[in-house]
Design a protein around this motif. Structure first.
Motif, PDB file in Angstrom:
ATOM      1  N   ALA A   1       0.837  -1.211   0.000  1.00  0.00           N
ATOM      2  CA  ALA A   1       0.000   0.000   0.000  1.00  0.00           C
ATOM      3  C   ALA A   1       0.864   1.250   0.000  1.00  0.00           C
ATOM      4  O   ALA A   1       0.512   2.261  -0.617  1.00  0.00           O
ATOM      5  N   GLN A   2       2.000   1.187   0.680  1.00  0.00           N
ATOM      6  CA  GLN A   2       2.904   2.338   0.718  1.00  0.00           C
ATOM      7  C   GLN A   2       3.491   2.609  -0.666  1.00  0.00           C
ATOM      8  O   GLN A   2       3.639   3.776  -1.076  1.00  0.00           O
ATOM      9  N   GLU A   3       3.816   1.550  -1.394  1.00  0.00           N
ATOM     10  CA  GLU A   3       4.346   1.732  -2.747  1.00  0.00           C
ATOM     11  C   GLU A   3       3.264   2.262  -3.688  1.00  0.00           C
ATOM     12  O   GLU A   3       3.554   3.089  -4.564  1.00  0.00           O
ATOM     13  N   TRP A   4       2.034   1.811  -3.499  1.00  0.00           N
ATOM     14  CA  TRP A   4       0.919   2.354  -4.280  1.00  0.00           C
ATOM     15  C   TRP A   4       0.783   3.850  -4.031  1.00  0.00           C
ATOM     16  O   TRP A   4       0.674   4.643  -4.956  1.00  0.00           O
ATOM     17  N   ASP A   5       0.803   4.229  -2.747  1.00  0.00           N
ATOM     18  CA  ASP A   5       0.665   5.648  -2.389  1.00  0.00           C
ATOM     19  C   ASP A   5       1.817   6.482  -2.952  1.00  0.00           C
ATOM     20  O   ASP A   5       1.621   7.624  -3.376  1.00  0.00           O
ATOM     21  N   ALA A   6       3.019   5.913  -2.955  1.00  0.00           N
ATOM     22  CA  ALA A   6       4.169   6.637  -3.504  1.00  0.00           C
ATOM     23  C   ALA A   6       4.003   6.847  -5.004  1.00  0.00           C
ATOM     24  O   ALA A   6       4.351   7.904  -5.549  1.00  0.00           O
ATOM     25  N   ALA A   7       3.466   5.831  -5.688  1.00  0.00           N
ATOM     26  CA  ALA A   7       3.217   5.975  -7.124  1.00  0.00           C
ATOM     27  C   ALA A   7       2.164   7.051  -7.383  1.00  0.00           C
ATOM     28  O   ALA A   7       2.292   7.857  -8.314  1.00  0.00           O
ATOM     29  N   VAL A   8       1.122   7.070  -6.550  1.00  0.00           N
ATOM     30  CA  VAL A   8       0.098   8.104  -6.667  1.00  0.00           C
ATOM     31  C   VAL A   8       0.726   9.493  -6.508  1.00  0.00           C
ATOM     32  O   VAL A   8       0.431  10.420  -7.270  1.00  0.00           O
ATOM     33  N   ALA A   9       1.622   9.624  -5.522  1.00  0.00           N
ATOM     34  CA  ALA A   9       2.278  10.919  -5.284  1.00  0.00           C
ATOM     35  C   ALA A   9       3.112  11.341  -6.491  1.00  0.00           C
ATOM     36  O   ALA A   9       3.111  12.516  -6.883  1.00  0.00           O
ATOM     37  N   ARG A  10       3.830  10.390  -7.083  1.00  0.00           N
ATOM     38  CA  ARG A  10       4.636  10.723  -8.269  1.00  0.00           C
ATOM     39  C   ARG A  10       3.747  11.187  -9.412  1.00  0.00           C
ATOM     40  O   ARG A  10       4.081  12.137 -10.135  1.00  0.00           O
ATOM     41  N   LEU A  11       2.615  10.523  -9.578  1.00  0.00           N
ATOM     42  CA  LEU A  11       1.704  10.879 -10.665  1.00  0.00           C
ATOM     43  C   LEU A  11       1.047  12.233 -10.417  1.00  0.00           C
ATOM     44  O   LEU A  11       0.773  12.979 -11.368  1.00  0.00           O
ATOM     45  N   ARG A  12       0.809  12.566  -9.161  1.00  0.00           N
ATOM     46  CA  ARG A  12       0.289  13.905  -8.839  1.00  0.00           C
ATOM     47  C   ARG A  12       1.324  14.970  -9.176  1.00  0.00           C
ATOM     48  O   ARG A  12       0.983  16.031  -9.722  1.00  0.00           O
ATOM     49  N   GLU A  13       2.577  14.699  -8.874  1.00  0.00           N
ATOM     50  CA  GLU A  13       3.636  15.661  -9.176  1.00  0.00           C
ATOM     51  C   GLU A  13       3.735  15.916 -10.675  1.00  0.00           C
ATOM     52  O   GLU A  13       4.090  17.024 -11.103  1.00  0.00           O
TER      53      GLU A  13
END
Length: 289
Positions: free
Chosen positions: A208-220
Motif C-alpha cells: 500500500a505504501q508503494e501504491w501511495d508513492a506511485a500516486v504521489a509521483r503521478l500527482r507531481e
C-alpha cells in the motif's frame, strides 16, 4: 484476406472480447487443480508459470520485464524455482488441460462443439497470421507453440496470440510514456477499467505504501488530482496510450478485414458474456474501489 485499413477502435474492441475469453483460465479452479497435479500450488507461482512457460525456463528478470507490472521481488520468490518443480513443457500441457476444462464448464459442451466456435477459431487464427515477432517476446514465444486441434482450444490459442501481441506493443508505449509498472496500474485503475486496488496489491506484489508513492509521483506530474482521479492531462495520456497501442496492433485486424473483425467481435463477445455470466470473474475485479 485484405489489407484495407479499418477503424482503429474496431481492433481494440475485438481484442477486448478475445482477451476476456483468454483470461478466464487465470481465475479458474481448473488451473489450480491441473498445476497442483504437477506440484505447483502457490497461486503466484501458478500465474507466473503458465504465462511464462512458453519462454522456456527463464529467470525472474525475464518474467518481470515481460509481465511489466509485477514487483520483481515477488517474481523472484517463485521463478526460477517453479521450473525445478515442473519444467515448462509440463506446465504448458497442464495449462491446455485447464483451459479445456474451463471452457467446457463455462460455455457448455454445445457451444464448445458449435459451428460458431469453429468459425471463431478460423477467424482468430487468420488475424494472428499478421502478427509480428519483432520486439514482442511473449507473443513470439507463444507463436512457436503448436495450434491445438480442437476448435475451442485453437480459438483460445489464437486469442492468446492476439492478446500477447497487443500486450507486448502496449508495454513499449508505456515505457515511452514514462510510466513504470505500478504507475501504469494506478493510472489504468483510475480510468475505472483496470483492476481494483485490492486486486493489484493482492496479486502484483506491491505494498500500500508503494501504491501511495506511485500516486504521489503521478500527482507531481499532473496526471492525478488530489483525490486520485485522472486530471485532464492524465486522461489525455491514457487515451494516447491506447491510440498508440491500437496503431502498433493494427496489422492483425487489417489483415482480417472489417467484415471479419466485426464477425469475430460478435462471436468473441457472445462467448465472453456466457463465460462471465457463468461466474468466470470475481465480481469486484474491476473498478476504483
Amino acid at each position: 484476406m485484405t489489407t484495407a485499413a479499418i477503424e482503429p477502435r474496431a481492433g481494440r474492441r475485438c481484442h477486448n472480447a478475445l482477451n476476456s475469453l483468454h483470461s478466464t483460465h487465470y481465475f479458474s479452479p481448473d488451473l489450480g487443480r491441473e498445476l497442483g497435479g504437477i506440484g505447483v500450488t502457490h497461486p503466484r507461482a501458478v500465474n507466473f508459470a503458465v504465462r511464462a512457460a512458453a519462454l522456456g525456463p527463464v529467470g525472474p528478470g525475464t518474467v518481470a520485464a515481460t509481465f511489466y507490472n509485477y514487483k520483481y521481488e515477488l517474481v523472484a520468490r517463485h521463478v526460477p524455482a517453479v521450473w525445478r518443480t515442473a519444467p515448462p513443457e509440463r506446465v504448458l500441457a497442464a495449462r491446455v488441460r485447464a483451459v479445456d476444462a474451463t471452457l467446457r464448464r463455462l460455455l457448455g459442451e454445445e457451444a464448445v462443439a458449435s459451428a460458431e466456435m469453429a468459425e471463431a477459431a478460423r477467424l482468430a487464427l487468420r488475424a494472428a497470421e499478421a502478427c509480428s515477432r519483432g520486439a514482442r517476446p511473449l507473443y513470439a514465444a507463444h507463436a512457436d507453440l503448436p495450434v491445438p486441434d480442437a476448435p475451442h482450444l485453437a480459438f483460445w490459442h489464437a486469442a492468446t496470440l492476439l492478446r500477447e501481441h497487443r500486450g507486448d506493443g502496449h508495454l513499449t508505449v508505456l515505457v515511452s510514456a514514462g510510466l513504470d509498472g505500478l504507475e501504469a496500474l494506478v493510472t489504468h485503475t483510475a480510468t475505472g477499467r483496470g483492476m481494483a486496488p485490492k486486486w493489484v496489491l493482492g496479486t502484483r506484489g506491491w505494498s500500500a505504501q508503494e501504491w501511495d508513492a506511485a500516486v504521489a509521483r503521478l500527482r507531481e506530474r499532473g496526471l492525478l488530482d488530489g483525490t486520485g482521479e485522472l486530471t485532464e492531462r492524465g486522461a489525455a495520456l491514457r487515451d494516447e496510450i491506447e491510440r498508440e497501442t491500437d496503431r502498433l496492433d493494427a496489422a492483425p485486424y487489417e489483415h482480417l478485414g472489417a467484415e471479419g473483425v466485426t464477425r469475430l467481435t460478435e462471436l468473441g463477445t457472445a462467448f465472453a458474456r456466457t463465460a462471465s455470466a457463468a461466474g468466470a470473474f470475481p465480481a469486484d475485479l474491476i473498478g476504483k474501489g
